[in-house]
Design an enzyme around this catalytic site. Structure first.
Site, PDB file in Angstrom:
ATOM      1  N   ASN A  29       5.890 -30.148  -6.337  1.00  0.00           N
ATOM      2  CA  ASN A  29       4.805 -30.560  -6.028  1.00  0.00           C
ATOM      3  C   ASN A  29       4.861 -31.802  -6.001  1.00  0.00           C
ATOM      4  O   ASN A  29       4.424 -32.881  -5.278  1.00  0.00           O
ATOM      5  CB  ASN A  29       3.825 -30.313  -7.526  1.00  0.00           C
ATOM      6  CG  ASN A  29       4.746 -30.573  -8.480  1.00  0.00           C
ATOM      7  OD1 ASN A  29       5.576 -30.087  -9.266  1.00  0.00           O
ATOM      8  ND2 ASN A  29       3.888 -31.753  -9.492  1.00  0.00           N
TER       9      ASN A  29
ATOM     10  N   CYS B 276      -0.947 -31.785  -3.814  1.00  0.00           N
ATOM     11  CA  CYS B 276      -0.399 -30.568  -3.039  1.00  0.00           C
ATOM     12  C   CYS B 276      -0.497 -29.140  -3.927  1.00  0.00           C
ATOM     13  O   CYS B 276       0.058 -28.039  -3.386  1.00  0.00           O
ATOM     14  CB  CYS B 276       0.551 -30.660  -4.959  1.00  0.00           C
ATOM     15  SG  CYS B 276      -0.321 -30.656  -6.364  1.00  0.00           S
TER      16      CYS B 276
ATOM     17  N   SER C  13       4.583 -47.022  -9.805  1.00  0.00           N
ATOM     18  CA  SER C  13       5.961 -46.717 -11.739  1.00  0.00           C
ATOM     19  C   SER C  13       5.652 -45.425 -11.829  1.00  0.00           C
ATOM     20  O   SER C  13       6.337 -44.559 -12.573  1.00  0.00           O
ATOM     21  CB  SER C  13       5.330 -47.428 -12.323  1.00  0.00           C
ATOM     22  OG  SER C  13       3.858 -47.429 -12.987  1.00  0.00           O
ATOM     23  N   GLY C  14       4.523 -44.476 -10.639  1.00  0.00           N
ATOM     24  CA  GLY C  14       4.494 -43.110 -11.411  1.00  0.00           C
ATOM     25  C   GLY C  14       5.042 -42.076 -10.773  1.00  0.00           C
ATOM     26  O   GLY C  14       6.461 -42.870  -9.774  1.00  0.00           O
ATOM     27  N   TYR C  15       5.594 -41.157 -11.226  1.00  0.00           N
ATOM     28  CA  TYR C  15       6.324 -39.716 -10.796  1.00  0.00           C
ATOM     29  C   TYR C  15       6.449 -40.109  -9.270  1.00  0.00           C
ATOM     30  O   TYR C  15       7.200 -39.442  -8.313  1.00  0.00           O
ATOM     31  CB  TYR C  15       6.034 -38.865 -11.478  1.00  0.00           C
ATOM     32  CG  TYR C  15       5.926 -38.398 -12.722  1.00  0.00           C
ATOM     33  CD1 TYR C  15       7.180 -38.835 -13.353  1.00  0.00           C
ATOM     34  CD2 TYR C  15       5.154 -37.641 -13.265  1.00  0.00           C
ATOM     35  CE1 TYR C  15       7.629 -38.832 -14.572  1.00  0.00           C
ATOM     36  CE2 TYR C  15       5.265 -37.667 -14.707  1.00  0.00           C
ATOM     37  CZ  TYR C  15       7.173 -38.224 -15.392  1.00  0.00           C
ATOM     38  OH  TYR C  15       7.563 -38.285 -16.845  1.00  0.00           O
ATOM     39  N   THR C  16       5.100 -39.736  -8.626  1.00  0.00           N
ATOM     40  CA  THR C  16       5.415 -39.683  -7.050  1.00  0.00           C
ATOM     41  C   THR C  16       4.906 -41.064  -6.609  1.00  0.00           C
ATOM     42  O   THR C  16       6.489 -40.705  -5.282  1.00  0.00           O
ATOM     43  CB  THR C  16       3.379 -39.366  -7.171  1.00  0.00           C
ATOM     44  OG1 THR C  16       3.391 -38.509  -6.773  1.00  0.00           O
ATOM     45  CG2 THR C  16       3.746 -39.529  -5.122  1.00  0.00           C
TER      46      THR C  16
END
Length: 348
Positions: free
Chosen positions: A315, A149, A12-15
């Site tokens: 990133n 990153c 559910s996170g950006y990554t």
């Protein structure tokens, strides 16, 4: 060819969302499950609206995970190391995108992270996840730990020069400017729009944890020191590392060109950017949004042996999900570029 069944823990996170976006269109992968404890039972596109009509997957709890071929871990720090035995039972191959298994030395881990590692016996089982450095190890690996990153941009920018032994070992200074997505999707006081907008904020002038990765990967058996600072800027995606180093001998720029070509001319995701005219003479993160490229440029100080190396990435891509997919391709014998050939947008 039968597709590999893959699952993402912490999607559910950006990554995790970026990784899912890539895997949904990978010709050799079938996404089996994606987990989120906060959004269990909800459609993925409710959290990642860019994936509307791309998938009807729903988030499940980590307790509902089934066996798969490759498991991606996109969890907060310390979560992977504390549950790694459970994850190893679910998949023969694991790619961890957290910082838990990046460092090979447990004492260095404690020094930089402030606590003992839960599974120091496994640190040498994970291949450090920069393909340009560890491609051959990845081909035989079952476990890969994706690089940070900031570390990725810094290491790739400096690797050829350190590998050739051309750099004063204790004088390198790295300043990284990074967008807000590096902080993840959890809101805090610093990410509140009136506090984040228009900033150039030094948030980690010393003791950034990614420094340990840079030292680990560039030491080549020597005692080196790297001075690293991180600054938040008004970008969402993007990272620019400006590295000041001092050469042991007075090389000309044409000699430096040859060194970078020696190491990177065959690398599919590294571009040497050094133009004589125009506004994009050096690497620019804006041009890399959504791509897996690392752009590297340099400028020699004519009055000294100082060399400025400039390195840029997205990133969330080369610094996270894209690099993890690149490692996935290598690990499983696929073309390294599969699912990663998007060239970026201009203008944006």
């Amino acid at each position: 060819m039968e597709k590999l069944k893959v699952s993402i823990v912490g999607a559910s996170g950006y990554t995790g969302g970026e990784l899912l976006r890539l895997l949904l269109f990978h010709p050799n992968a079938e996404v089996k499950q994606v987990t989120s404890e906060s959004y269990t039972g909800k459609f993925v596109y409710k959290v990642h609206p860019n994936l509307r009509k791309a998938t009807q997957l729903k988030f499940c709890s980590v307790t509902e995970l089934e066996e798969c071929d490759v498991l991606f871990l996109c969890l907060p720090h310390k979560s992977s190391q504390n549950k790694i035995d459970d994850f190893m039972k679910l998949a023969p191959k694991i790619i961890d995108l957290s910082a838990d298994f990046r460092l090979k030395n447990s004492e260095e881990y404690k020094k930089w992270y402030g606590h003992d590692h839960a599974r120091p016996d496994l640190l040498d089982k994970f291949v450090y996840g920069i393909p340009e450095l560890h491609r051959e190890e990845m081909k035989k690996a079952n476990y890969i730990s994706s690089a940070g990153c900031n570390a990725t941009a810094s290491i790739l920018g400096l690797y050829p020069l350190y590998k050739e032994g051309l750099v004063e070992e204790d004088k390198t200074v790295i300043e990284v400017k990074v967008g807000s997505s590096e902080g993840g999707n959890k809101a805090n006081e610093g990410s509140h729009h009136p506090e984040r907008s228009n900033v150039v904020r030094s948030y980690m002038p010393t003791r950034h944890r990614h420094t340990a990765e840079i030292i680990q990967e560039l030491s080549f058996g020597k005692n080196i020191n790297v001075h690293f600072s991180a600054t938040a800027i008004d970008l969402v995606r993007g990272l620019l590392a400006t590295c000041h180093l001092f050469l042991k001998e007075n090389l000309e720029e044409k000699d430096i060109w040859k060194i970078y070509r020696k190491y990177y001319s065959e690398e599919p995701f590294i571009r040497i950017v050094k133009e004589n005219e125009g506004i994009y003479r050096f690497p620019e993160p804006k041009l890399l949004a959504g791509t897996n490229y690392c752009d590297i440029g340099f400028k020699k100080d004519e009055l000294s042996n100082r060399l400025v190396v400039i390195s840029a990435i997205d990133n969330l891509m080369k610094g996270a999900a894209g690099q993890a997919l690149q490692a996935f391709n290598i690990m499983n014998g696929f073309d390294e570029k599969t699912g990663l050939e998007f060239p970026g947008l201009h203008p944006i």
